[in-house]
Design an enzyme around this catalytic site. Structure first.
Site, PDB file in Angstrom:
ATOM      1  N   GLY A 197      35.126 -38.310 -32.397  1.00  0.00           N
ATOM      2  CA  GLY A 197      34.574 -39.396 -33.215  1.00  0.00           C
ATOM      3  C   GLY A 197      34.582 -38.995 -34.678  1.00  0.00           C
ATOM      4  N   GLY A 232      34.256 -40.787 -37.392  1.00  0.00           N
ATOM      5  CA  GLY A 232      33.652 -41.760 -38.304  1.00  0.00           C
ATOM      6  C   GLY A 232      32.788 -41.044 -39.331  1.00  0.00           C
ATOM      7  CG  ASN A 238      23.174 -46.234 -34.063  1.00  0.00           C
ATOM      8  OD1 ASN A 238      22.317 -45.486 -34.511  1.00  0.00           O
ATOM      9  ND2 ASN A 238      23.840 -47.091 -34.819  1.00  0.00           N
ATOM     10  CB  ALA A 271      27.598 -41.094 -44.487  1.00  0.00           C
ATOM     11  NE  ARG A 275      36.025 -44.634 -40.897  1.00  0.00           N
ATOM     12  CZ  ARG A 275      36.538 -44.745 -39.683  1.00  0.00           C
ATOM     13  NH1 ARG A 275      37.105 -43.711 -39.114  1.00  0.00           N
ATOM     14  NH2 ARG A 275      36.477 -45.871 -39.018  1.00  0.00           N
ATOM     15  CE  LYS A 303      19.027 -44.032 -36.213  1.00  0.00           C
ATOM     16  NZ  LYS A 303      19.990 -45.055 -36.092  1.00  0.00           N
ATOM     17  CG  ASN A 310      19.161 -53.152 -43.285  1.00  0.00           C
ATOM     18  OD1 ASN A 310      19.902 -53.909 -42.666  1.00  0.00           O
ATOM     19  ND2 ASN A 310      19.270 -51.831 -43.236  1.00  0.00           N
ATOM     20  CB  SER A 326      25.658 -49.723 -38.035  1.00  0.00           C
ATOM     21  OG  SER A 326      24.623 -49.860 -37.101  1.00  0.00           O
TER      22      SER A 326
HETATM   23  O1  KPL Z   1      20.380 -47.278 -38.520  1.00  0.00           O
HETATM   24  C1  KPL Z   1      20.503 -48.337 -39.071  1.00  0.00           C
HETATM   25  C2  KPL Z   1      21.763 -49.097 -38.772  1.00  0.00           C
HETATM   26  O2  KPL Z   1      22.176 -49.922 -39.572  1.00  0.00           O
HETATM   27  O3  KPL Z   1      22.351 -48.833 -37.710  1.00  0.00           O
HETATM   28  C3  KPL Z   1      19.418 -48.894 -39.948  1.00  0.00           C
HETATM   29  C4  KPL Z   1      18.209 -48.000 -39.889  1.00  0.00           C
HETATM   30  C5  KPL Z   1      19.048 -50.274 -39.503  1.00  0.00           C
HETATM   31  C6  KPL Z   1      19.836 -48.894 -41.399  1.00  0.00           C
HETATM   32  O4  KPL Z   1      20.781 -49.842 -41.711  1.00  0.00           O
END
Ligand code: KPL
Length: 309
Positions: free
Chosen positions: A7, A9, A104, A130, A132, A182, A200, A253
């Protein structure tokens, strides 16, 4: 120490830098020849930029079909790619290899621990920001930290060499709880921002969205509590509001994935929560609606989902 990374990314590249700077040898396992060609065109380098600085590191690359044995593997693929990516290199994994999953979502960590029971598995979360801007070119968007903890059987607090990383990696004995925290934040922010195409911060400035976020948070908290997870000292809504404020200018994301026509991680985020609720015989109508809406959006754009449940 030789770490392979599946990965490449933004997070995979950031970790490549941390491991490289700690003195480890680092090799990307790239998906296919096209990705390897693009890496060769980038001079087999990863470049990093922020407002004032730029730097680069040289790393090696291999393809899944190669034969060198892998003893240490970091997985930073999208959550839904975990099992297919691991199975593509299964023949290379040492029987007691160390694997770190830094992604995630939830569910894939437990699946890997169940399916690859002879391996030593750690899971982790990161707050490093971060993104890309081109293949193997990373924009740093905010310093954070990495927390790692063992999954399943008793293991050392950190995998080999991870105590040498700077900034120091946090050894998290209860990583399942950290994964839930998370997950809860991603459940509350990502689908809403993806559906409304907003930053956000707009979740706090649009009263309708704030109200929706509150209902979503209350449902998540009920499921987390039923699973024995206390999430934050304050309410989840309060914690999420703080994060939405801190990352106010960011696009989540999930919104970025949708905009770029990529599959989202909805099945590993809200999908996981809804599956947990269903196992517990509980209802999460607000989250279920978000899940259905994102699935519909993905199918309208012909983006393949996992079709869980
Ligand atoms: O982790 C995030 C994501 O976008 O996946 C947050 C905390 C919502 C920040 O954008």
């Amino acid at each position: 120490m030789h770490w392979y990374i599946l990965g490449a990314g933004a997070i995979g590249c950031l970790c490549a830098e941390l491991l490289h700077n700690s003195g480890a040898e680092v090799t990307f396992v790239l998906r296919n020849q096209t990705q390897l060609d693009s890496f060769n065109q980038a001079g087999r380098q990863v470049r990093f930029h922020d407002a004032d600085t730029s730097s680069s590191i040289n790393v090696d690359a291999s393809l899944p079909g190669d034969h060198a044995t892998i003893n240490h593997l970091l997985v930073t693929t999208k959550a839904y790619d975990t099992l297919p990516a691991l199975s593509s290199i299964q023949h290379r994994l040492a029987p007691d290899a160390q694997i770190v999953l830094l992604q995630n979502g939830c569910g894939q960590q437990q699946e890997v621990t169940r399916l690859y029971f002879s391996l030593q598995v750690w899971a982790g979360i990161t707050t490093h920001g971060a993104w890309r801007d081109a293949p193997f070119s990373i924009i740093r968007a905010g310093k954070g930290h990495i927390s790692i903890g063992p999954m399943g059987k008793p293991q050392p607090a950190l995998p080999n060499g991870w105590d040498m990383l700077t900034p120091p990696v946090i050894a998290e004995p209860n990583i399942e709880n950290a994964l839930w925290r998370k997950l809860a934040i991603n459940c509350a922010i990502n689908p809403l921002t993806a559906l409304h195409g907003c930053r956000n911060g707009e979740l706090l400035t649009d009263p309708k969205l704030t109200e929706q976020m509150l209902s979503i948070c209350e449902e998540i908290e009920q499921i987390a509590h039923a699973r024995g997870h206390k999430l934050f000292a304050s309410s989840l809504f309060h914690a999420v509001s703080e994060i939405a404020q801190l990352t106010g200018d960011n696009f989540s994301s999930m919104l970025q994935d949708l905009r770029q026509g990529r599959q989202t991680e909805i099945e590993q985020i809200t999908g996981f929560l809804c599956r947990e609720a269903s196992t517990l015989g509980m209802q999460v109508p607000h989250n279920q609606r978000l899940l259905d809406q994102i699935r519909t959006l993905q199918s309208r754009h012909d983006i393949k989902g996992e079709g869980c449940e």
